[in-house]
Design a protein around this motif. Structure first.
Motif, PDB file in Angstrom:
ATOM      1  N   GLN A 175       0.820  -1.207   0.000  1.00  0.00           N
ATOM      2  CA  GLN A 175       0.000   0.000   0.000  1.00  0.00           C
ATOM      3  C   GLN A 175       0.847   1.247   0.000  1.00  0.00           C
ATOM      4  O   GLN A 175       1.951   1.273   0.564  1.00  0.00           O
ATOM      5  CB  GLN A 175      -0.878   0.035   1.263  1.00  0.00           C
ATOM      6  N   LEU A 176       0.307   2.269  -0.626  1.00  0.00           N
ATOM      7  CA  LEU A 176       0.898   3.603  -0.596  1.00  0.00           C
ATOM      8  C   LEU A 176      -0.176   4.534  -0.067  1.00  0.00           C
ATOM      9  O   LEU A 176      -1.287   4.564  -0.595  1.00  0.00           O
ATOM     10  CB  LEU A 176       1.333   4.038  -1.996  1.00  0.00           C
ATOM     11  N   VAL A 177       0.154   5.297   0.963  1.00  0.00           N
ATOM     12  CA  VAL A 177      -0.808   6.213   1.554  1.00  0.00           C
ATOM     13  C   VAL A 177      -0.190   7.593   1.621  1.00  0.00           C
ATOM     14  O   VAL A 177       0.835   7.790   2.279  1.00  0.00           O
ATOM     15  CB  VAL A 177      -1.235   5.751   2.960  1.00  0.00           C
ATOM     16  N   GLU A 178      -0.814   8.529   0.932  1.00  0.00           N
ATOM     17  CA  GLU A 178      -0.345   9.909   0.911  1.00  0.00           C
ATOM     18  C   GLU A 178      -1.144  10.750   1.894  1.00  0.00           C
ATOM     19  O   GLU A 178      -2.332  10.512   2.103  1.00  0.00           O
ATOM     20  CB  GLU A 178      -0.490  10.503  -0.495  1.00  0.00           C
ATOM     21  N   SER A 179      -0.479  11.759   2.455  1.00  0.00           N
ATOM     22  CA  SER A 179      -1.147  12.668   3.378  1.00  0.00           C
ATOM     23  C   SER A 179      -0.439  14.007   3.373  1.00  0.00           C
ATOM     24  O   SER A 179       0.660  14.138   2.811  1.00  0.00           O
ATOM     25  CB  SER A 179      -1.154  12.084   4.796  1.00  0.00           C
TER      26      SER A 179
ATOM     27  N   ALA B  58       3.481  13.626   2.876  1.00  0.00           N
ATOM     28  CA  ALA B  58       4.107  12.405   3.363  1.00  0.00           C
ATOM     29  C   ALA B  58       3.533  11.201   2.624  1.00  0.00           C
ATOM     30  O   ALA B  58       2.352  11.178   2.274  1.00  0.00           O
ATOM     31  CB  ALA B  58       3.881  12.260   4.856  1.00  0.00           C
ATOM     32  N   CYS B  59       4.386  10.231   2.408  1.00  0.00           N
ATOM     33  CA  CYS B  59       3.983   8.978   1.763  1.00  0.00           C
ATOM     34  C   CYS B  59       4.442   7.836   2.664  1.00  0.00           C
ATOM     35  O   CYS B  59       5.635   7.711   2.947  1.00  0.00           O
ATOM     36  CB  CYS B  59       4.641   8.873   0.394  1.00  0.00           C
ATOM     37  N   ALA B  60       3.502   7.047   3.091  1.00  0.00           N
ATOM     38  CA  ALA B  60       3.804   5.864   3.894  1.00  0.00           C
ATOM     39  C   ALA B  60       3.650   4.639   3.011  1.00  0.00           C
ATOM     40  O   ALA B  60       2.607   4.450   2.378  1.00  0.00           O
ATOM     41  CB  ALA B  60       2.865   5.788   5.090  1.00  0.00           C
ATOM     42  N   ALA B  61       4.696   3.838   2.952  1.00  0.00           N
ATOM     43  CA  ALA B  61       4.691   2.662   2.087  1.00  0.00           C
ATOM     44  C   ALA B  61       4.875   1.403   2.911  1.00  0.00           C
ATOM     45  O   ALA B  61       5.725   1.363   3.800  1.00  0.00           O
ATOM     46  CB  ALA B  61       5.796   2.773   1.047  1.00  0.00           C
TER      47      ALA B  61
ATOM     48  N   TYR C  75      -1.788  14.968  -5.453  1.00  0.00           N
ATOM     49  CA  TYR C  75      -0.416  14.488  -5.416  1.00  0.00           C
ATOM     50  C   TYR C  75      -0.393  13.018  -4.979  1.00  0.00           C
ATOM     51  O   TYR C  75      -1.081  12.621  -4.033  1.00  0.00           O
ATOM     52  CB  TYR C  75       0.419  15.337  -4.470  1.00  0.00           C
ATOM     53  N   PHE C  76       0.423  12.240  -5.680  1.00  0.00           N
ATOM     54  CA  PHE C  76       0.561  10.808  -5.438  1.00  0.00           C
ATOM     55  C   PHE C  76       2.038  10.455  -5.275  1.00  0.00           C
ATOM     56  O   PHE C  76       2.900  11.115  -5.853  1.00  0.00           O
ATOM     57  CB  PHE C  76       0.033   9.997  -6.625  1.00  0.00           C
ATOM     58  N   CYS C  77       2.308   9.388  -4.560  1.00  0.00           N
ATOM     59  CA  CYS C  77       3.649   8.826  -4.539  1.00  0.00           C
ATOM     60  C   CYS C  77       3.585   7.437  -5.150  1.00  0.00           C
ATOM     61  O   CYS C  77       2.542   6.781  -5.134  1.00  0.00           O
ATOM     62  CB  CYS C  77       4.212   8.768  -3.126  1.00  0.00           C
ATOM     63  N   ASN C  78       4.712   6.982  -5.690  1.00  0.00           N
ATOM     64  CA  ASN C  78       4.781   5.640  -6.244  1.00  0.00           C
ATOM     65  C   ASN C  78       6.226   5.319  -6.582  1.00  0.00           C
ATOM     66  O   ASN C  78       7.090   6.203  -6.615  1.00  0.00           O
ATOM     67  CB  ASN C  78       3.918   5.513  -7.516  1.00  0.00           C
ATOM     68  N   LEU C  79       6.465   4.054  -6.836  1.00  0.00           N
ATOM     69  CA  LEU C  79       7.754   3.662  -7.370  1.00  0.00           C
ATOM     70  C   LEU C  79       7.834   4.172  -8.805  1.00  0.00           C
ATOM     71  O   LEU C  79       6.855   4.131  -9.546  1.00  0.00           O
ATOM     72  CB  LEU C  79       7.914   2.147  -7.359  1.00  0.00           C
ATOM     73  N   VAL C  80       8.989   4.628  -9.195  1.00  0.00           N
ATOM     74  CA  VAL C  80       9.118   5.210 -10.530  1.00  0.00           C
ATOM     75  C   VAL C  80       9.203   4.123 -11.604  1.00  0.00           C
ATOM     76  O   VAL C  80       8.578   4.233 -12.657  1.00  0.00           O
ATOM     77  CB  VAL C  80      10.347   6.131 -10.591  1.00  0.00           C
TER      78      VAL C  80
ATOM     79  N   THR D 174      -3.354  12.940  -2.307  1.00  0.00           N
ATOM     80  CA  THR D 174      -3.718  13.994  -1.371  1.00  0.00           C
ATOM     81  C   THR D 174      -3.872  15.305  -2.141  1.00  0.00           C
ATOM     82  O   THR D 174      -3.023  15.645  -2.967  1.00  0.00           O
ATOM     83  CB  THR D 174      -2.678  14.105  -0.233  1.00  0.00           C
ATOM     84  N   GLN D 175      -4.963  15.994  -1.881  1.00  0.00           N
ATOM     85  CA  GLN D 175      -5.291  17.205  -2.644  1.00  0.00           C
ATOM     86  C   GLN D 175      -4.502  18.396  -2.128  1.00  0.00           C
ATOM     87  O   GLN D 175      -4.476  18.670  -0.920  1.00  0.00           O
ATOM     88  CB  GLN D 175      -6.789  17.511  -2.538  1.00  0.00           C
TER      89      GLN D 175
END
Length: 114
Positions: free
Chosen positions: A3-7, A21-24, A93-98, A108-109
């Protein structure tokens, strides 16, 4: 389950700052290049910043000098410090592996008012 959770998003005036912040979860985090992406209404998702497992960073020209990406491989988190925000930074805004993207999180808006 990975899971990826943005905040950390929110509403801010132009010139202000936010820290995302991105929690992975998962053991993949420390060995992969992480990226922060954004998607504004009507636009394609774009990569704005990335950081390799060793800490080498790259930035889109539009955010260079204003945004700073960092990571903590022990806590498996990634952050995006955003300074001198502009209305055109408004997006989800999102986080992820590139290089091996996972299923996208909710994002997260970020809204920047003039």
């Amino acid at each position: 389950q990975v899971q990826l959770v943005e905040s950390g998003g929110g509403l801010v005036q132009a010139g202000g700052s936010l820290k995302l912040a991105c929690a992975a979860s998962g053991s993949f985090f420390s060995i992969n290049t992480m990226g922060w992406y954004r998607q504004a209404p009507g636009n394609q998702r774009e990569l704005v910043a990335s950081i390799t497992s060793r800490g080498t960073t790259t930035y889109a020209d539009s955010v260079k000098g204003r945004f700073t990406i960092s990571r903590d491989n022990i806590r498996t988190t990634a952050t995006l410090q955003m300074n001198r925000l502009k209305p055109e930074d408004t997006a989800v805004y999102f986080c992820n592996l590139v290089y091996y993207p996972l299923p996208w999180g909710q994002g997260t808006q970020v809204t920047v008012s003039p």
